[in-house]
Design an enzyme around this catalytic site. Structure first.
Site, PDB file in Angstrom:
ATOM      1  N   GLY A  11     -15.518 -12.416  -9.897  1.00  0.00           N
ATOM      2  CA  GLY A  11     -14.368 -12.693 -10.756  1.00  0.00           C
ATOM      3  C   GLY A  11     -13.559 -13.885 -10.260  1.00  0.00           C
ATOM      4  N   GLN A  12     -12.492 -14.204 -11.012  1.00  0.00           N
ATOM      5  CA  GLN A  12     -11.648 -15.355 -10.643  1.00  0.00           C
ATOM      6  C   GLN A  12     -11.115 -15.237  -9.209  1.00  0.00           C
ATOM      7  N   ASP A  13     -10.426 -14.130  -8.913  1.00  0.00           N
ATOM      8  CA  ASP A  13      -9.791 -13.999  -7.596  1.00  0.00           C
ATOM      9  C   ASP A  13     -10.832 -13.847  -6.501  1.00  0.00           C
ATOM     10  N   ALA A  81     -12.311  -5.608  -7.604  1.00  0.00           N
ATOM     11  CA  ALA A  81     -13.112  -5.249  -8.786  1.00  0.00           C
ATOM     12  C   ALA A  81     -12.285  -4.374  -9.723  1.00  0.00           C
ATOM     13  N   ALA A  82     -12.377  -4.666 -10.998  1.00  0.00           N
ATOM     14  CA  ALA A  82     -11.665  -3.844 -11.988  1.00  0.00           C
ATOM     15  C   ALA A  82     -12.123  -4.197 -13.389  1.00  0.00           C
ATOM     16  N   GLN A  83     -11.914  -3.266 -14.306  1.00  0.00           N
ATOM     17  CA  GLN A  83     -11.903  -3.590 -15.735  1.00  0.00           C
ATOM     18  C   GLN A  83     -10.508  -4.196 -15.896  1.00  0.00           C
ATOM     19  N   SER A  84     -10.427  -5.515 -15.896  1.00  0.00           N
ATOM     20  CA  SER A  84      -9.133  -6.190 -15.703  1.00  0.00           C
ATOM     21  C   SER A  84      -8.465  -6.640 -17.000  1.00  0.00           C
ATOM     22  N   THR A 125      -0.747  -4.645  -9.762  1.00  0.00           N
ATOM     23  CA  THR A 125      -0.413  -5.566 -10.848  1.00  0.00           C
ATOM     24  C   THR A 125       0.992  -5.389 -11.415  1.00  0.00           C
ATOM     25  N   GLU A 127       1.596  -5.331 -14.379  1.00  0.00           N
ATOM     26  CA  GLU A 127       1.496  -4.491 -15.588  1.00  0.00           C
ATOM     27  C   GLU A 127       2.067  -3.094 -15.341  1.00  0.00           C
ATOM     28  N   TYR A 151      -4.848   0.470 -18.944  1.00  0.00           N
ATOM     29  CA  TYR A 151      -5.095  -0.346 -17.736  1.00  0.00           C
ATOM     30  C   TYR A 151      -3.980  -0.099 -16.715  1.00  0.00           C
ATOM     31  N   LYS A 155      -4.151   1.596 -12.996  1.00  0.00           N
ATOM     32  CA  LYS A 155      -3.720   0.845 -11.807  1.00  0.00           C
ATOM     33  C   LYS A 155      -2.548   1.531 -11.103  1.00  0.00           C
ATOM     34  N   ARG A 186     -10.367 -18.827 -14.706  1.00  0.00           N
ATOM     35  CA  ARG A 186      -9.918 -17.630 -15.409  1.00  0.00           C
ATOM     36  C   ARG A 186     -10.893 -17.295 -16.543  1.00  0.00           C
TER      37      ARG A 186
HETATM   38  P1  NAP Z   1     -11.765 -10.730 -13.226  1.00  0.00           P
HETATM   39  O1  NAP Z   1     -11.979 -12.196 -13.212  1.00  0.00           O
HETATM   40  O2  NAP Z   1     -11.863  -9.990 -14.510  1.00  0.00           O
HETATM   41  O3  NAP Z   1     -12.805 -10.092 -12.168  1.00  0.00           O
HETATM   42  C1  NAP Z   1     -13.011  -8.698 -12.122  1.00  0.00           C
HETATM   43  C2  NAP Z   1     -14.176  -8.421 -11.205  1.00  0.00           C
HETATM   44  O4  NAP Z   1     -14.427  -6.999 -11.183  1.00  0.00           O
HETATM   45  C3  NAP Z   1     -15.507  -9.081 -11.631  1.00  0.00           C
HETATM   46  O5  NAP Z   1     -16.197  -9.481 -10.478  1.00  0.00           O
HETATM   47  C4  NAP Z   1     -16.221  -7.930 -12.320  1.00  0.00           C
HETATM   48  O6  NAP Z   1     -17.627  -8.073 -12.328  1.00  0.00           O
HETATM   49  C5  NAP Z   1     -15.825  -6.781 -11.414  1.00  0.00           C
HETATM   50  N1  NAP Z   1     -16.033  -5.463 -12.006  1.00  0.00           N
HETATM   51  C6  NAP Z   1     -15.655  -5.023 -13.235  1.00  0.00           C
HETATM   52  N2  NAP Z   1     -16.014  -3.747 -13.403  1.00  0.00           N
HETATM   53  C7  NAP Z   1     -16.663  -3.367 -12.272  1.00  0.00           C
HETATM   54  C8  NAP Z   1     -17.295  -2.180 -11.849  1.00  0.00           C
HETATM   55  N3  NAP Z   1     -17.358  -1.076 -12.629  1.00  0.00           N
HETATM   56  N4  NAP Z   1     -17.849  -2.131 -10.612  1.00  0.00           N
HETATM   57  C9  NAP Z   1     -17.830  -3.224  -9.827  1.00  0.00           C
HETATM   58  N5  NAP Z   1     -17.271  -4.395 -10.171  1.00  0.00           N
HETATM   59  C10 NAP Z   1     -16.668  -4.458 -11.381  1.00  0.00           C
HETATM   60  O7  NAP Z   1     -10.328 -10.359 -12.601  1.00  0.00           O
HETATM   61  P2  NAP Z   1      -9.378 -11.234 -11.642  1.00  0.00           P
HETATM   62  O8  NAP Z   1      -8.447 -12.005 -12.492  1.00  0.00           O
HETATM   63  O9  NAP Z   1     -10.198 -11.906 -10.611  1.00  0.00           O
HETATM   64  O10 NAP Z   1      -8.508 -10.078 -10.976  1.00  0.00           O
HETATM   65  C11 NAP Z   1      -8.898  -9.480  -9.743  1.00  0.00           C
HETATM   66  C12 NAP Z   1      -8.175  -8.157  -9.572  1.00  0.00           C
HETATM   67  O11 NAP Z   1      -6.766  -8.361  -9.585  1.00  0.00           O
HETATM   68  C13 NAP Z   1      -8.454  -7.144 -10.671  1.00  0.00           C
HETATM   69  O12 NAP Z   1      -8.426  -5.861 -10.055  1.00  0.00           O
HETATM   70  C14 NAP Z   1      -7.270  -7.280 -11.608  1.00  0.00           C
HETATM   71  O13 NAP Z   1      -7.058  -6.076 -12.319  1.00  0.00           O
HETATM   72  C15 NAP Z   1      -6.163  -7.578 -10.618  1.00  0.00           C
HETATM   73  N6  NAP Z   1      -5.052  -8.394 -11.095  1.00  0.00           N
HETATM   74  C16 NAP Z   1      -5.291  -9.599 -11.681  1.00  0.00           C
HETATM   75  C17 NAP Z   1      -4.215 -10.404 -12.049  1.00  0.00           C
HETATM   76  C18 NAP Z   1      -4.422 -11.750 -12.663  1.00  0.00           C
HETATM   77  O14 NAP Z   1      -3.465 -12.277 -13.246  1.00  0.00           O
HETATM   78  N7  NAP Z   1      -5.593 -12.371 -12.531  1.00  0.00           N
HETATM   79  C19 NAP Z   1      -2.882  -9.954 -11.800  1.00  0.00           C
HETATM   80  C20 NAP Z   1      -2.705  -8.726 -11.187  1.00  0.00           C
HETATM   81  C21 NAP Z   1      -3.786  -7.959 -10.812  1.00  0.00           C
HETATM   82  P3  NAP Z   1     -18.380  -8.912 -13.478  1.00  0.00           P
HETATM   83  O15 NAP Z   1     -18.241 -10.364 -13.069  1.00  0.00           O
HETATM   84  O16 NAP Z   1     -19.760  -8.384 -13.409  1.00  0.00           O
HETATM   85  O17 NAP Z   1     -17.674  -8.629 -14.767  1.00  0.00           O
HETATM   86  O1  F7E Z   2      -2.239 -11.639 -22.043  1.00  0.00           O
HETATM   87  C1  F7E Z   2      -0.531 -12.166 -25.239  1.00  0.00           C
HETATM   88  C2  F7E Z   2      -0.898 -10.755 -24.846  1.00  0.00           C
HETATM   89  O2  F7E Z   2      -4.628 -11.082 -21.683  1.00  0.00           O
HETATM   90  C3  F7E Z   2      -0.984 -12.211 -21.779  1.00  0.00           C
HETATM   91  C4  F7E Z   2      -4.673  -9.537 -16.445  1.00  0.00           C
HETATM   92  O3  F7E Z   2      -5.120 -10.403 -15.430  1.00  0.00           O
HETATM   93  O4  F7E Z   2      -2.379 -10.146 -16.072  1.00  0.00           O
HETATM   94  C5  F7E Z   2      -3.396 -10.095 -17.058  1.00  0.00           C
HETATM   95  O5  F7E Z   2      -3.017  -9.259 -18.122  1.00  0.00           O
HETATM   96  C6  F7E Z   2      -0.074 -12.035 -22.976  1.00  0.00           C
HETATM   97  C7  F7E Z   2      -0.077 -10.622 -23.569  1.00  0.00           C
HETATM   98  O6  F7E Z   2      -3.020 -11.148 -19.719  1.00  0.00           O
HETATM   99  C8  F7E Z   2      -3.320 -13.401 -27.202  1.00  0.00           C
HETATM  100  O7  F7E Z   2      -0.556  -9.829 -25.862  1.00  0.00           O
HETATM  101  C9  F7E Z   2      -1.164 -13.331 -27.390  1.00  0.00           C
HETATM  102  O8  F7E Z   2       1.240 -10.242 -23.902  1.00  0.00           O
HETATM  103  O9  F7E Z   2      -3.716 -13.235 -20.731  1.00  0.00           O
HETATM  104  P1  F7E Z   2      -3.507 -11.818 -21.058  1.00  0.00           P
HETATM  105  P2  F7E Z   2      -2.232  -9.794 -19.404  1.00  0.00           P
HETATM  106  O10 F7E Z   2      -2.401  -8.800 -20.467  1.00  0.00           O
HETATM  107  O11 F7E Z   2      -0.834 -10.167 -19.034  1.00  0.00           O
HETATM  108  C10 F7E Z   2      -2.026  -8.869 -15.492  1.00  0.00           C
HETATM  109  C11 F7E Z   2      -0.965  -9.106 -14.445  1.00  0.00           C
HETATM  110  C12 F7E Z   2      -3.206  -8.110 -15.017  1.00  0.00           C
HETATM  111  O12 F7E Z   2      -3.103  -7.315 -14.081  1.00  0.00           O
HETATM  112  C13 F7E Z   2      -4.428  -8.144 -15.861  1.00  0.00           C
HETATM  113  O13 F7E Z   2      -5.585  -7.797 -15.095  1.00  0.00           O
HETATM  114  O14 F7E Z   2      -0.551 -12.894 -24.024  1.00  0.00           O
HETATM  115  N1  F7E Z   2      -1.478 -12.763 -26.200  1.00  0.00           N
HETATM  116  N2  F7E Z   2      -2.266 -13.726 -28.025  1.00  0.00           N
HETATM  117  C14 F7E Z   2      -2.803 -12.802 -26.053  1.00  0.00           C
HETATM  118  N3  F7E Z   2      -3.580 -12.379 -25.041  1.00  0.00           N
HETATM  119  C15 F7E Z   2      -4.926 -12.573 -25.167  1.00  0.00           C
HETATM  120  N4  F7E Z   2      -5.727 -12.208 -24.161  1.00  0.00           N
HETATM  121  N5  F7E Z   2      -5.479 -13.141 -26.290  1.00  0.00           N
HETATM  122  C16 F7E Z   2      -4.717 -13.575 -27.343  1.00  0.00           C
HETATM  123  O15 F7E Z   2      -5.226 -14.087 -28.347  1.00  0.00           O
END
Ligand code: NAP
Ligand code: F7E
Length: 320
Positions: A11-13, A81-84, A125, A127, A151, A155, A186
């Site tokens: 994933g991204q992170d 790892a997560a359904q993110s 998160t 969230e 989600y 979490k 991303r």
């Molecule tokens: P991401 O790009 O969606 O990456 C998620 C990773 O988890 C991918 O490697 C994915 O594998 C793996 N994964 C999904 N389901 C799995 C399963 N059942 N078993 C094993 N691996 C699994 O997310 P990210 O943005 O890097 O975020 C990393 C973590 O930080 C996540 O836990 C997310 O919820 C949390 N987080 C993210 C943000 C943010 O803004 N980015 C903010 C707060 C918290 P595949 O590549 O095979 O799909």
């Molecule tokens: O949505 C609005 C949507 O999907 C941001 C994950 O990394 O950050 C992420 O979750 C906002 C929401 O991220 C569209 O409704 C409008 O209000 O980019 P997002 P998220 O839901 O904030 C948190 C911290 C995590 O932990 C999560 O893993 O944007 N929005 N129009 C839209 N969002 C999407 N995806 N697509 C649209 O068309």
């Protein structure tokens, strides 16, 4: 040499953290989900794939997690790892609970049974806050949690179970309560990359319109490579604890749209349409962190703020 196990390394992170830890001299192990099509493009983009030992594993499968910990014998586990995707959690709530909630417990149980001094970082998160804000309109470690999605509820379980195992069994387990963080790596479904990808395609004539949901929604958006450093710092402390990681600024989706289209010299109003079907059953509308604790204890603070972040995310799509 320190050994780290990163779950969700594809994933991204995961990719940015792997790059960061490799530069720190760590021996790296990462879990990935086996699929019919390899999914290592982010690790390849950062030229890090060769430096990682990859272990097939799924957060719902305890034996594969035990195997990953046994093979890597890590000093530190970063559970990323997560359904993110928040939107998908409304369609796959049970899977999300299994992966994002119980998946965290599986690692804690493994550490408890192995009785090893393994430090655990849990990807928590912003969230968790849902509609909850302090009187000054921000969210910090003391703000109450009011999750708004399956989600966030999953979490929240992960967050609490980490605290419970820390306090009950003395396991070094910490939550990083990270606000949104973005980058050119991303996933395309998240709003920042959806917007910047569309800007690139519209600019080069491949697409005509961009459909979005809630434009008023506001987020505290930071830059992912800076946030993975915070994850590492959290595990380098003498005591396990939970930290908010944020920029302390908030901007709406519409502001992001305006800046991204402006970076390509286009007027967003000609191209963007609101599609009611893209709105979530329940959304988080205002996130703005307060990173005072991280600043004071971790000596961490973000350098990339909103306008620069939009440019970092948009410019590569114009060059593609
Ligand atoms: P991401 O790009 O969606 O990456 C998620 C990773 O988890 C991918 O490697 C994915 O594998 C793996 N994964 C999904 N389901 C799995 C399963 N059942 N078993 C094993 N691996 C699994 O997310 P990210 O943005 O890097 O975020 C990393 C973590 O930080 C996540 O836990 C997310 O919820 C949390 N987080 C993210 C943000 C943010 O803004 N980015 C903010 C707060 C918290 P595949 O590549 O095979 O799909
Ligand atoms: O949505 C609005 C949507 O999907 C941001 C994950 O990394 O950050 C992420 O979750 C906002 C929401 O991220 C569209 O409704 C409008 O209000 O980019 P997002 P998220 O839901 O904030 C948190 C911290 C995590 O932990 C999560 O893993 O944007 N929005 N129009 C839209 N969002 C999407 N995806 N697509 C649209 O068309």
């Amino acid at each position: 040499m320190k050994r780290a196990l990163i779950t969700g390394i594809t994933g991204q992170d995961g990719a940015y953290l792997a790059e960061f830890l490799a530069n720190k001299g760590y021996q790296l192990f990462g879990t990935y989900r086996r699929s019919s099509t390899p999914n290592f493009w982010r690790l390849q983009a950062l030229d890090i794939l060769q430096k990682v030992t990859l272990i097939p594993s799924d957060l719902t499968d305890m034996s594969s997690l035990l195997e990953a910990v046994t093979i890597s014998d890590p000093h530190e586990i970063y559970n990323l790892a997560a359904q993110s995707y928040v939107g998908a959690s409304f369609y796959q709530p049970m899977l999300t609970a299994e992966v994002d909630g119980t998946g965290t417990l599986r690692f804690l149980e493994i550490i408890r049974h192995l009785k090893k001094n393994i430090k655990l970082y849990q990807a928590s998160t912003s969230e968790l806050y849902g509609d909850s804000i302090n009187r000054d309109g921000r969210q910090d470690e003391e703000t109450k949690f009011l999750p708004n999605s399956p989600y966030a509820a999953a979490k929240l379980y992960g967050y609490h179970i980490v605290k419970i195992y820390r306090e009950a069994y003395g396991i070094f387990a910490s939550n990083g309560i990270l606000f949104n963080h973005e980058s050119p790596l991303r996933g395309l479904e998240f709003v920042t990359r959806k917007i910047t990808n569309a800007v690139g395609k519209i600019k080069s004539g491949f697409e005509k319109k961009l459909k979005l949901g809630n434009l008023e929604s506001a987020r505290d958006w930071g830059y992912a490579p800076e946030y993975v450093e915070a994850m590492w710092l959290i595990l380098q402390q003498s005591k396990a604890d939970d930290y908010v990681i944020s920029t302390n600024e908030t901007h709406s989706v519409q502001e992001f749209v305006e800046e991204a289209f402006a970076a390509a010299g286009m007027d967003w109003e000609k191209y963007v349409e609101v599609d009611e079907l893209l709105k979530r059953p329940k959304d988080v509308v205002h996130l703005r962190g307060d990173n005072s604790k991280a600043k004071e204890i971790l000596n961490w603070q973000p350098k990339v703020k909103f306008k620069k972040l939009v440019r970092i995310s948009t410019v590569p799509t114009l060059a593609e």
